[in-house]
Enzyme design. Structure first.
Site: not given
Lengths: 284, 284, 284, 284
Positions: D201, D227-229
């Site tokens: 994040g 998100l960002d995964a």
């Protein structure tokens, strides 16, 4: 507020830190950073100190004179004071490779480097466009075996007329003459594309490949008369394997070179480097 | 010569360095090391200072009292003084894994760690042989859910009767109680086998494997009540790839864990760590 | 299931991979790992292949004979086959330093190294206690200038009578003779405490300190007649600064040495190394 | 010569390697690279293979059809073939930060990246000058909360009309919509400025600073809806200390971000990445 950075070295002896900090305090200064190092073998003391002074009652000239005639004299110090509002003037020398130049100018543009760049000098015309994009004068000074003396004279004239403080050889593919080195002692930073003292001289990636090393490196150092043998400022490495060709070494090396050179520039221009006995003290 | 190390923190203000160095000098001391840090956000000043005094006219008690009643009081300092000839007493807690224990004891044996190790405590008997080989008492204190309070009481009794200064959890697989943490605030060092704050808690290598990370890590930190959330002292990493199984992660991790833990022990026992706001200042 | 590892090298040419994998399949084997490398400059092909065979219809002797008389002959291969259930026999040579020995024996104990260790040889008695703790025979064979030939004869006798496959010089402070090297070509692993080719020979940490490097290293390599010039298996590095003394270099270096040596041992005993042209191919 | 790269995955079973290599040979191809991986937990086989064919008797279409209808069908393969003379078309999305863009374009210019860059898209006009210097079309598509759908429609139109194969988010400060992700599954590479899964994040450097970590990182990954995964392609780290401010973290991070992103681009466009189960296989 006026901020100054002091760099000091002298024979190690009792009382240096106390006397110096006392002096700064008596002049109305506040010490915001202090770091010191003692070389126990050679008995040399090194110190870096940042002090803040309120502008109204601060005179660099007076501070300089009084420190010189008292503390510096008593302890036999070699010392320099740098007011933080004066940016070092840094000339960049390049040939045809652009990766270090891009990296330096990118940092310069972003405000990461506290320098002025009065000009770029090159023995080739190729990188003029980049200089133009960043708005920096580019001097193409061709250099052949025959024209070397007069080319260097031109370089020196430019350097002096702009009061250059620091020369950065950003993959500049010419040997710098002893005359220039003499005029800019510990003020010329080179990037060598090997993990010195391994593979000095030409074609280090080829030599590293031939030797079958598993790690390659890059080294930024101050230029001295002996090739690639000057005081080391910063080094870094990257892993390689049998799957990498010389070309791969070169590509990986570009990433090392630009970052190691830029770190050295940052350290020098932040006044965090001191040189002695062909080595460096790098303050944090 | 008597050597002492001072660790100081206080609200940042003018004159701390000059006053302190002056005090040391007036007491006949020579400053052989000074490093400081200012946290600009929170306005806290930190300093580590080593001073040498000639033995004949040195009294730690007098120095302590005078510094406390003058400089320390004036600047509102929290501070500690450590005479270098007093070795910290370090207890080691282990369970069944032996790699960290071997590493610590190897360094202890070689003189790399300036500590006394009065004993090793374990909730298992397995590593008693290693302790014996190194000539260190080994206390097997079994611990079940039911016996935890009395087992911890035994631990605490041992710790107190030996005046232990530092507890090292060398892959000790039990949660340490709040009571013990309260008695040894910032004096219990743990090694966690992940790159914190990623993967706190149990089975971090399994979680790292599942997430598909390309780098694993280990973190040494002071133990606080919140699990794996204490001030970080040191971290390091190793590369992994899709070719590595969880078992490979664990094997690579062992090398990280032992080195990261031993570095933290070295930093703490050399008096180079200070804690504030759940973070550490690590002097060089 | 029987698992075998094939290591192959030969002049690069069309069809090697297809022919070899076909052969394995026809013999009822399943290929569970294949990796290959081509040295484009010298036109040499390298391959490592692991195959699984069901035990009932598998004969290593037959497979060896048939592969040798067909594929290996056709392509002019140098090749070796290693059945995975046969553990390499590894002799360890030490002098007085114990950090590498502890590291190797710790991994051996934990099952990380797939080897047998028939004995440890030393020119000093000091580390006999460690050997005893790990239950490994320790042969103290003193070595002076005068007794070197007969001491080496004793070493060789021990090595041969135990059918040793690999010799590890774990900070063994004697030059190994050409005779021993000749009998164990590419089967003697040394750890040198520098980032080769920088600082070969004696006292590399002292030389590194004098040169003022910012990174030190360690190198594991196969021993050849030329000192510290053999094929490099693995290297790693650690950062140093002006604050570190030679003693600090040595302490940091110990951590490097033990890990770099153990990695090389693991690679060799997992049959992941091939040597040619004084370089190594290291399979993943 | 025609060179192709095959990427294959399927349930692990006997005979895949032999059958595939046999097929290539029968079609007159020579295998110049082969690497494979088996995920033992999930029983999935992965392979990357490069083959060379003489131009006269080579048809990609025929090879494709025959492989699909025989080997690929028999083993239940998901597979792709990439002829090496077709360069992937890579669109770059940026906002205001220029360091990643400079790094990518520098590599593109030097020939290090085997791609075409049909255009750069930005929600800001700031980096248009850089695009111009490198001779690449720059589309400024402003994006507010209200205009997001139509802005994305414009993006998608550009991407489709240029047959873009890969989108690189070079510090693009907008969340990419699920629609775009759905159309470019495992074809959008992002650079996140933390060592994921730590600090996903916004403002990861601020979080890292607050947590007091000693190492920061950057992570390139394929973009998924969470998100960002997404699957991690590459990560790297840099050391930090208490002396570094958030601003220092950001400056150090820039060096990480650009190199980690460029490595991921290189891996993807060299067809060395495969994705499964939200992880990547990265061939060497």
């Amino acid at each position: 507020m006026n901020t100054i950075t002091l760099l000091i070295h002298c024979p190690d002896q009792k009382g240096i830190i106390a006397s110096t900090t006392n002096f700064i305090q008596q002049k109305g200064g506040n010490i915001v950073y202090i770091d010191q190092h003692v070389d126990r073998e050679q008995n040399i003391f090194f110190m870096r100190l940042e002090g803040e002074f309120e502008a109204e009652n601060f005179s660099l000239a007076i501070l300089h004179e009084e420190f010189e005639s008292t503390i510096a004299k008593d302890f036999g110090m070699s010392w320099k004071v740098y007011p933080s509002e004066v940016k070092p003037k840094m000339a960049i020398f390049v040939s045809k490779y652009d990766h270090c130049l891009y990296d330096i100018l990118g940092r310069y543009n972003s405000g990461e480097l506290n320098v002025e760049i009065p000009f770029i000098i090159s023995n080739h015309p190729h990188l003029g466009g980049i200089a133009k994009n960043f708005g920096i004068p580019y001097h193409h000074i061709p250099m052949t075996k025959d024209t070397k003396p007069e080319a260097e004279a031109k370089q020196l004239e430019l350097l002096k007329s702009h009061h250059v403080d620091l020369i950065v050889l950003a993959r500049y593919m010419q040997i710098v003459s002893g005359k220039l080195i003499g005029e800019f002692t510990n003020k010329i930073i080179n990037i060598h594309h090997s993990f010195l003292p391994a593979f000095p001289g030409a074609k280090p990636y080829h030599s590293a490949f031939k030797r079958g090393v598993k790690i390659i490196g890059a080294t930024s150092h101050y230029v001295t008369e002996e090739l690639d043998a000057g005081p080391i400022i910063e080094q870094d490495i990257a892993r390689v394997s049998h799957t990498h060709s010389v070309k791969d070494f070169i590509a990986k090396g570009r990433d090392l070179e630009k970052i190691v050179l830029s770190r050295a520039i940052k350290l020098h221009t932040d006044r965090k480097t001191m040189v002695y006995d062909n080595k460096t003290v790098i303050f944090s």
